[in-house]
Enzyme design. Structure first.
Site, PDB file in Angstrom:
ATOM      1  N   TYR A 116       0.838  -1.213   0.000  1.00 52.75           N
ATOM      2  CA  TYR A 116       0.000   0.000   0.000  1.00 52.75           C
ATOM      3  C   TYR A 116       0.870   1.259   0.000  1.00 52.75           C
ATOM      4  CZ  TYR A 116      -3.097   3.742   1.457  1.00 52.75           C
ATOM      5  OH  TYR A 116      -3.776   4.936   1.525  1.00 52.75           O
TER       6      TYR A 116
ATOM      7  N   GLU B  51     -13.983  -0.677   5.927  1.00 56.41           N
ATOM      8  CA  GLU B  51     -13.925   0.658   5.309  1.00 56.41           C
ATOM      9  C   GLU B  51     -15.244   0.855   4.577  1.00 56.41           C
ATOM     10  OE1 GLU B  51     -10.223   1.650   3.250  1.00 56.41           O
ATOM     11  OE2 GLU B  51     -11.387   2.475   1.581  1.00 56.41           O
TER      12      GLU B  51
ATOM     13  N   ARG C  44       1.680   6.898  -6.706  1.00 53.82           N
ATOM     14  CA  ARG C  44       0.605   7.860  -6.964  1.00 53.82           C
ATOM     15  C   ARG C  44       1.067   9.285  -6.664  1.00 53.82           C
ATOM     16  NH1 ARG C  44      -5.016   7.140  -3.720  1.00 53.82           N
ATOM     17  NH2 ARG C  44      -3.517   7.054  -2.018  1.00 53.82           N
TER      18      ARG C  44
ATOM     19  N   TYR D 250      -0.937  13.241   6.135  1.00 54.39           N
ATOM     20  CA  TYR D 250      -0.523  12.230   7.117  1.00 54.39           C
ATOM     21  C   TYR D 250       0.985  12.356   7.378  1.00 54.39           C
ATOM     22  CZ  TYR D 250      -4.819   9.274   6.824  1.00 54.39           C
ATOM     23  OH  TYR D 250      -6.090   8.773   6.887  1.00 54.39           O
TER      24      TYR D 250
HETATM   25  C1  3EB Z   1      -7.672   6.298   5.409  1.00 56.16           C
HETATM   26  O1  3EB Z   1      -8.534   7.088   5.767  1.00 56.16           O
HETATM   27  C2  3EB Z   1      -8.161   4.903   5.104  1.00 56.16           C
HETATM   28  O2  3EB Z   1      -5.141   5.630  -0.413  1.00 56.16           O
HETATM   29  O3  3EB Z   1      -6.698   6.202  -1.833  1.00 56.16           O
HETATM   30  C3  3EB Z   1      -9.292   5.373   2.342  1.00 56.16           C
HETATM   31  C4  3EB Z   1      -9.623   5.932   1.107  1.00 56.16           C
HETATM   32  C5  3EB Z   1      -7.996   4.959   2.575  1.00 56.16           C
HETATM   33  C6  3EB Z   1      -8.648   6.069   0.102  1.00 56.16           C
HETATM   34  C7  3EB Z   1      -6.334   5.835  -0.697  1.00 56.16           C
HETATM   35  C8  3EB Z   1      -7.033   5.098   1.579  1.00 56.16           C
HETATM   36  C9  3EB Z   1      -7.355   5.654   0.347  1.00 56.16           C
HETATM   37  O4  3EB Z   1      -6.470   6.607   5.309  1.00 56.16           O
HETATM   38  C10 3EB Z   1      -7.617   4.335   3.867  1.00 56.16           C
END
Ligand code: 3EB
Length: 331
Positions: A143, A324, A150, A206
């Site tokens: 991931y 999710e 990306r 993040y």
């Molecule tokens: C999060 O909130 C959960 O990497 O495109 C949710 C929606 C999540 C999209 C992405 C990742 C993605 O981080 C994971």
């Protein structure tokens, strides 16, 4: 009736059962067919995603536009457009690249360059499906490699005169099959409005501990219609995962996050929840097949019988997360 998308609205999503002997209507942009055995007609606008449906009456997600749609291709990309809206998808075989990082970077460069030069300048919503999403340790986790590829593509194509606007997104793991990256997306001529969740750090901010590049997506995108496209939402508060391995608590936290986002997405900023109804789409991804019944039951209790729900077996991008949920609604 509130929330009912007009027949002539720019974009409408529904869960449906497709009849393999009946051609898709002219106004269908794309039909995303979940599961390896879910019936679907032979039509180039269908894309099969091998995530097993675990609950829900209808297993295909159909996006329609206004008027007849036209097919096209651009390198690895297949797309449909109708003058207002564009739906694209691609299936990238990782073995043809150095790995997932390179495959993702190539895929997103193709996607972002296409839109930079097309009348459909605005990327609204992406769905990303990758095999083995939690394989690999630390920064090598797949991931995180996906996020890095990306992010590099966004950085390489960013217009320095205006800040980047990231699409709403979901990124989930396929349970088996070859290492291929499948991306589906919707773009339009007009800009959407991004929405962030006050309970969560924006994903694109993040901190470093979650990987070498942040996930480039917005929590939600409101596009003309209006259609509210809510990203995959999980049990994350601030930037931390809460309730490790506790399904009930993760579900509760996720629903609080979704409520906060739906309130935030109201056009007038009024503190009220969106009215989800029979024209909404609620899709839940569950890591463990055995959790599907609880997720379905909890969603039914919260949303009532009319709101279409689809539960799919999928891995979630952080290994401690079990569920999710994403939402689309009209109005
Ligand atoms: C999060 O909130 C959960 O990497 O495109 C949710 C929606 C999540 C999209 C992405 C990742 C993605 O981080 C994971």
């Amino acid at each position: 009736m509130p929330g009912t998308p007009a027949r002539d609205s720019l974009l409408r999503g529904t869960f449906e059962t497709l009849d393999p002997s009946r051609p898709l209507d002219d106004d269908v942009l794309t039909a995303i067919v979940f599961g390896s055995r879910t019936p679907c007609p032979a039509d180039p606008r269908t894309v099969r995603i091998d995530l097993e449906p675990l609950a829900g009456e209808f297993h295909s997600e159909v996006w329609r536009g206004r008027g007849a749609s036209r097919l096209g291709t651009a390198g690895p990309i297949r797309y449909v457009e109708n003058g207002d809206v564009f739906a694209g998808w691609m299936n990238i075989d990782e073995s043809r690249f150095g790995g997932l990082l390179e495959a993702t970077e190539t895929a997103y460069l193709a996607l972002l360059r296409l839109h930079a030069e097309s009348p459909y300048r605005h990327l609204w919503r992406t769905w990303n499906f990758l095999a083995g999403i939690n394989e690999g340790q630390g920064d090598d986790e797949r991931y995180r490699q996906f996020c890095l590829g990306r992010a590099r593509a966004f950085a390489a194509t960013q217009d320095r005169r205006s800040p980047a606007t990231f699409p709403a997104a979901s990124a989930v793991g396929k349970k088996g099959g070859p290492h291929s990256l499948q991306v589906c997306w919707i773009a339009g001529r007009e800009a959407g409005r991004t929405v962030e969740n006050p309970r969560q750090v924006s994903a694109y901010n993040y901190p470093r501990q979650y990987g070498p590049a942040a996930p480039k997506f917005s929590r939600a995108m409101v596009v003309p219609g209006p259609v509210h496209l809510i990203s995959g939402t999980a049990s994350i508060v601030g930037h931390a995962s809460l309730h490790e391995q506790d399904l009930d608590a993760q579900l509760r936290e996720t629903l609080i996050n979704l409520d906060a986002l739906l309130v935030q997405a109201q056009p007038d900023g009024q503190p009220r929840s969106a009215n989800l109804d029979r024209n909404s789409l609620v899709k839940a991804y569950v890591r463990h097949r055995g959790d599907a019944a609880v997720v379905e039951h909890t969603l039914r209790e919260r949303l009532g019988g009319a709101v279409p729900i689809l539960v799919l077996a999928a891995d979630i991008c952080r290994s401690e997360l079990l569920v999710e949920i994403e939402v689309a609604y009209h109005g």
